[in-house]
Design a protein around this motif. Structure first.
Motif, mmCIF file in Angstrom:
data_model
loop_
_atom_site.group_PDB
_atom_site.id
_atom_site.type_symbol
_atom_site.label_atom_id
_atom_site.label_comp_id
_atom_site.label_asym_id
_atom_site.label_seq_id
_atom_site.Cartn_x
_atom_site.Cartn_y
_atom_site.Cartn_z
ATOM 1 N N MET A 1 0.808 -1.367 0.048
ATOM 2 C CA MET A 1 0.024 -0.015 0.047
ATOM 3 C C MET A 1 0.973 1.312 -0.035
ATOM 4 O O MET A 1 1.740 1.447 0.782
ATOM 5 N N LYS A 3 2.201 4.941 0.769
ATOM 6 C CA LYS A 3 1.963 5.888 1.528
ATOM 7 C C LYS A 3 2.527 7.425 1.104
ATOM 8 O O LYS A 3 3.753 7.165 0.691
ATOM 9 N N ARG A 118 -2.900 8.052 4.598
ATOM 10 C CA ARG A 118 -4.128 7.291 4.673
ATOM 11 C C ARG A 118 -3.894 6.370 5.631
ATOM 12 O O ARG A 118 -4.852 5.727 6.398
ATOM 13 N N VAL A 119 -2.742 5.772 5.754
ATOM 14 C CA VAL A 119 -2.360 4.751 6.627
ATOM 15 C C VAL A 119 -1.167 5.045 7.408
ATOM 16 O O VAL A 119 0.022 5.472 6.881
ATOM 17 N N ILE A 157 -12.199 5.141 11.751
ATOM 18 C CA ILE A 157 -10.693 4.499 11.471
ATOM 19 C C ILE A 157 -10.720 2.977 11.668
ATOM 20 O O ILE A 157 -11.661 2.414 12.196
ATOM 21 N N GLU A 158 -9.614 2.398 11.001
ATOM 22 C CA GLU A 158 -9.529 0.914 11.067
ATOM 23 C C GLU A 158 -8.282 0.597 11.855
ATOM 24 O O GLU A 158 -7.265 1.426 11.535
ATOM 25 N N GLY A 160 -5.780 -1.832 12.460
ATOM 26 C CA GLY A 160 -5.116 -3.490 12.231
ATOM 27 C C GLY A 160 -4.001 -3.666 12.836
ATOM 28 O O GLY A 160 -2.916 -3.035 13.024
ATOM 29 N N TYR A 202 -4.764 -8.961 11.023
ATOM 30 C CA TYR A 202 -4.088 -9.474 9.742
ATOM 31 C C TYR A 202 -2.997 -10.691 9.841
ATOM 32 O O TYR A 202 -2.672 -11.347 8.856
ATOM 33 N N GLU A 224 -1.299 -0.571 12.792
ATOM 34 C CA GLU A 224 -1.522 0.396 11.655
ATOM 35 C C GLU A 224 -3.002 1.106 11.952
ATOM 36 O O GLU A 224 -3.898 0.486 12.443
ATOM 37 N N VAL A 225 -3.307 2.420 11.585
ATOM 38 C CA VAL A 225 -4.515 3.062 11.703
ATOM 39 C C VAL A 225 -4.682 3.374 10.119
ATOM 40 O O VAL A 225 -3.800 3.957 9.560
ATOM 41 N N LYS A 226 -5.564 3.076 9.564
ATOM 42 C CA LYS A 226 -6.250 3.347 8.483
ATOM 43 C C LYS A 226 -7.383 4.041 8.475
ATOM 44 O O LYS A 226 -8.385 4.093 9.301
#
Length: 230
Positions: A1, A3, A118-119, A157-158, A160, A202, A224-226
């Motif tokens: 992903m 960043k 975003r992450v 937020i997610e 992970g 994950y 991680e914060v998404k």
């Protein structure tokens, strides 16, 4: 992903009335700092934190943008200030601002344009080995995250959780999920609505480094914060 964070900083000095609508005015010993924060499409960013730290006294002054992406504050003259932007738990240096010591009515208009990541990996968030109890050394980073979410009430937020490749796959997935849930519980206790936080474990499925080295495995053991919604 992928960043990325793109930053453009423009500083304008003016001795005239600022273009910003003001409720405060400069004084002989304090300069008026008007700040505008936008993304790369020039849309205003609300709830963004910008910190000015005096190199002379080490004292920090923080502004938080309103819905128009603006804030204003007063800074003592005769000092150089380091300008940082707070991105979740990370402080990123943008530039420095020097205010002369000569008594005068100074006004600075500062434009900061960037595209937030975003992450974000939550640095300094730690757990005991094979456990999901949050270490006290993690509290500052999580308090910073809670603060950001309070400034941005629409943010969702997610969280992970990720592990290295050591151990059973199912066990790693469960451990990473439990760690994410522990962080969610911490944020809820800080007043964040649980509906704004999604958690996911994950396990070892998304490494960001080589698991063949201790250093790589350490990087893979992360939280991680998404950003799902701002």
């Amino acid at each position: 992903m992928k960043k990325y964070l793109i930053v453009v900083l423009a500083i304008f000095l003016s001795n005239n009335i600022s273009l910003f609508a003001q409720e405060i005015t400069p004084t002989i010993d304090k300069a008026l700092i008007n700040t505008l924060v936008t993304n790369d499409k020039k849309s205003p960013l609300a709830g963004e934190q910008v910190i000015f730290t005096s190199k002379k006294t080490s004292k920090s002054y923080k502004g938080v943008t309103n819905n128009e992406g603006k804030f204003s504050l007063l800074l003592p003259i005769g000092a150089t200030y380091i300008i940082d932007y707070k991105n979740i738990t990370q402080s990123i240096k943008f530039n420095e601002l020097t205010i002369p010591s000569e008594p005068k009515l100074y006004t600075w208009d500062i434009d900061i344009s960037f595209e937030p990541a975003r992450v974000v990996v939550l640095e300094n968030v730690e757990f005991d080995v094979n456990k999901y109890f949050i270490r006290t050394t993690s509290f500052k980073a999580l308090n910073d995250l809670a603060e950001v979410m309070n400034y941005k009430p629409k943010m969702k937020i997610e969280i992970g959780g990720h592990t290295d490749n050591v151990g059973d796959e199912k066990s790693n997935e469960l451990l990473s999920l439990n760690r994410a849930n522990s962080i969610k519980q911490y944020l809820v206790k800080k007043g964040i609505n649980a509906e704004r936080i999604v958690t996911k474990g994950y396990g070892k499925s998304e490494p960001i480094a080589d698991n063949d080295s201790a250093e790589g495995r350490q990087k893979n053991r992360r939280t991680e914060v998404k950003i799902l919604q701002e």
